[in-house]
Design an enzyme around this catalytic site. Structure first.
Site, PDB file in Angstrom:
ATOM      1  NE  ARG A  82     -15.327 -98.793  29.606  1.00 38.20           N
ATOM      2  CZ  ARG A  82     -15.828 -98.649  30.849  1.00 38.20           C
ATOM      3  NH1 ARG A  82     -16.086 -97.437  31.322  1.00 38.20           N
ATOM      4  NH2 ARG A  82     -16.041 -99.696  31.635  1.00 38.20           N
ATOM      5  CD  GLU A 100     -17.358-109.860  35.720  1.00 41.57           C
ATOM      6  OE1 GLU A 100     -18.051-110.058  34.710  1.00 41.57           O
ATOM      7  OE2 GLU A 100     -16.659-108.856  35.871  1.00 41.57           O
ATOM      8  CE  LYS A 120     -14.464-110.356  33.594  1.00 46.38           C
ATOM      9  NZ  LYS A 120     -14.620-109.983  32.211  1.00 46.38           N
ATOM     10  CB  SER A 157      -8.641-104.766  34.170  1.00 49.75           C
ATOM     11  OG  SER A 157      -9.599-104.137  33.360  1.00 49.75           O
ATOM     12  N   GLY A 158     -11.114-104.141  36.321  1.00 46.25           N
ATOM     13  CA  GLY A 158     -11.802-103.387  37.366  1.00 46.25           C
ATOM     14  C   GLY A 158     -11.443-101.929  37.569  1.00 46.25           C
ATOM     15  N   GLY A 159     -10.793-101.308  36.569  1.00 47.94           N
ATOM     16  CA  GLY A 159     -10.438 -99.897  36.718  1.00 47.94           C
ATOM     17  C   GLY A 159      -8.944 -99.700  36.959  1.00 47.94           C
ATOM     18  NE  ARG A 211     -13.068-100.620  33.302  1.00 52.81           N
ATOM     19  CZ  ARG A 211     -13.540-100.447  34.536  1.00 52.81           C
ATOM     20  NH1 ARG A 211     -13.614 -99.231  35.039  1.00 52.81           N
ATOM     21  NH2 ARG A 211     -13.916-101.475  35.266  1.00 52.81           N
TER      22      ARG A 211
HETATM   23  P1  13P Z   1     -12.863-104.485  33.148  1.00 54.01           P
HETATM   24  O1  13P Z   1     -11.669-105.357  32.864  1.00 54.01           O
HETATM   25  O2  13P Z   1     -12.814-103.164  32.451  1.00 54.01           O
HETATM   26  O3  13P Z   1     -13.171-104.409  34.614  1.00 54.01           O
HETATM   27  O4  13P Z   1     -14.102-105.209  32.480  1.00 54.01           O
HETATM   28  C1  13P Z   1     -14.241-106.564  32.644  1.00 54.01           C
HETATM   29  C2  13P Z   1     -15.652-106.928  32.705  1.00 54.01           C
HETATM   30  O5  13P Z   1     -16.089-107.751  31.939  1.00 54.01           O
HETATM   31  C3  13P Z   1     -16.493-106.322  33.733  1.00 54.01           C
HETATM   32  O6  13P Z   1     -17.697-107.000  33.807  1.00 54.01           O
END
Ligand code: 13P
Length: 336
Positions: A31, A175, A217, A259-261, A290
Site C-alpha cells: 500500500r 471473516e 465479516k 470492502s474487498g477491493g 481500503r
Molecule cells: P478491505 O476492506 O480492504 O478488503 O480490508 C478489510 C480486511 O480486513 C481484509 O481482511
C-alpha cells in the site's frame, strides 16, 4: 445480555463501524509503495496515528483492528496506540491469524494458520487493551473452487479460533472472505459464499461458540472483477441480503462487511442499499480497510506534515460510511 454481546454491540451500534487498519507489514508495504512512501515502522505508525487521532473516530468508529506491530507502538506523544483508540471511545482489536498459506492437496487454495500458541498470545493482547480480534479465511472462486477441503478446513480453524477468543473474554470477528478475483457471475458468488458461511456456522456451533458474541465479516455478493456481467448496486444489495438471511443464525448481532477491493464510493453505495433494503434483524455495517483509507493515504503520501488535510479526508469517508450503515447516504453528500 452477555458481556461479549455487549462488546459486539458497542462496536457496531448507532451507525458505527470498524476501521480495519490491520494490514500485515507485507500488505502495508504494498500500500505504501503504491504511493511512493518507504515502508518503515515509523511511516506505518505515522499514517495510522494520524487516522486514529481524527475527530471522526468519536462519532463513526466503534472499533479499530490493529496488527501486532501497531498494538505495541507508542504515539509521538508517548501514549500507547490502544490508549489513543480508547480515548476516542472506540475499542482496540487485533488481527491474530498468522496469514494464509498454501493448502496441501489443493495448492491453488489457502488455509489460514495461527492456532498454535494462540491462547497465550490472546492473553498478552488482552493485557495490551484488545477487546476483540480478527481471523480471516480466504477462498477463491472458479469452476472447481472453493473445494470442500478449503471450505471445511478454514471453517474448522475459524471455529477453534473463535472458541479460544471467547474464552479470553474477547469478541471474535469471523471473516470468511470469498475473493472477487475472476470472471465468475454474481450468482456463483452467491452460491459459493452461502456454502462457505453455512459451513462456518456449522463449525462454530459444533465448537460451542456463543453466536451472540461474535461479529461476522463477510464479502458482499458481487460478480468477479474480470466478469463482463456486472450487476447493479440494487442487485448487489438484494443478493447479499438473500445470502445472509439464509446462512446466518439469528443470534448473531451484526455483520460488518469487508470492502474487498471495491472503490470507496462503490462500497459505500452498496452498504447504503443493503441497509435501505435490510429485511433482517442484523445490524449491517462496515469493517473496511481500503474503502476507508485509500484517499486519506493518497493525501498523506503527498504531504505527511499536513495532518489536517489527511484527517479531513478520513473524517469525510468515515462519515459517509456511517451514513451508509444507517441507510442515510446519498451521492450528493460526497461533494459537500
Ligand atoms: P478491505 O476492506 O480492504 O478488503 O480490508 C478489510 C480486511 O480486513 C481484509 O481482511
Amino acid at each position: 445480555m452477555s458481556e461479549l454481546n455487549k462488546i459486539a454491540l458497542k462496536i457496531i451500534s448507532n451507525g458505527k463501524g470498524i476501521l480495519a487498519a490491520d494490514e500485515s507489514n507485507g500488505t502495508m508495504t504494498k500500500r505504501l509503495e503504491a504511493v511512493n512512501v518507504a515502508s518503515t515502522p515509523e511511516n506505518r505508525l505515522s499514517f495510522r496515528e494520524t487516522l486514529f487521532s481524527s475527530e471522526s473516530m468519536k462519532a463513526y468508529i466503534g472499533g479499530v483492528i490493529l496488527y501486532d506491530e501497531t498494538i505495541n507502538q507508542k504515539t509521538s506523544f508517548g501514549k500507547s496506540i490502544p490508549d489513543l483508540i480508547s480515548s476516542s471511545g472506540a475499542l482496540p482489536g487485533i488481527k491474530v491469524d498468522a496469514g494464509a498459506k498454501n493448502l496441501a492437496n489443493s495448492s491453488e487454495e489457502k488455509i489460514t494458520e495461527g492456532l498454535d500458541g494462540l491462547r497465550e498470545r490472546l492473553k498478552k493482547y488482552y493485557e495490551l487493551g484488545a477487546r476483540f480480534t480478527k481471523w480471516r479465511g480466504v477462498y477463491i472462486i472458479s469452476h472447481r473452487y472453493p473445494s470442500r477441503i478449503a471450505i471445511n478446513s478454514n471453517a474448522h480453524a475459524l471455529a477453534r479460533y473463535s472458541a479460544l477468543v471467547q474464552e479470553s473474554k474477547m469478541v471474535p470477528i469471523v471473516e470468511p472472505e470469498v475473493l472477487m478475483d475472476g470472471d465468475h457471475s454474481a450468482n456463483l458468488c452467491l452460491k459459493k459464499t452461502s456454502e462457505v458461511i453455512k459451513k462456518c456456522f456449522d463449525e462454530l456451533i459444533l465448537h460451542k461458540v456463543d453466536l451472540s458474541g461474535i461479529i461476522l465479516k463477510p464479502n458482499m455478493i458481487l460478480s468477479g472483477n474480470k466478469s463482463s456481467d456486472k450487476i447493479s448496486s440494487e442487485e448487489v444489495s438484494q443478493k447479499t441480503l438473500e445470502c445472509l438471511k439464509n446462512s446466518v443464525p439469528k443470534e448473531v448481532p451484526g455483520i460488518a462487511f469487508l470492502s474487498g477491493g471495491q472503490s470507496e464510493i462503490e462500497a459505500t453505495k452498496n452498504l447504503n442499499l443493503i441497509n435501505q433494503n435490510n429485511n433482517t434483524n442484523f445490524i449491517m455495517t462496515f469493517s473496511f480497510g481500503r474503502a476507508l483509507q485509500q484517499n486519506a493515504l493518497r493525501v498523506w503520501s503527498k504531504n505527511d506534515k499536513d495532518i489536517e488535510l489527511t484527517q479531513k479526508t478520513f473524517n469525510h469517508r468515515a462519515k459517509m460510511c456511517s451514513l451508509a450503515a444507517q441507510g442515510k447516504w446519498s451521492n450528493e453528500f460526497e461533494n459537500k
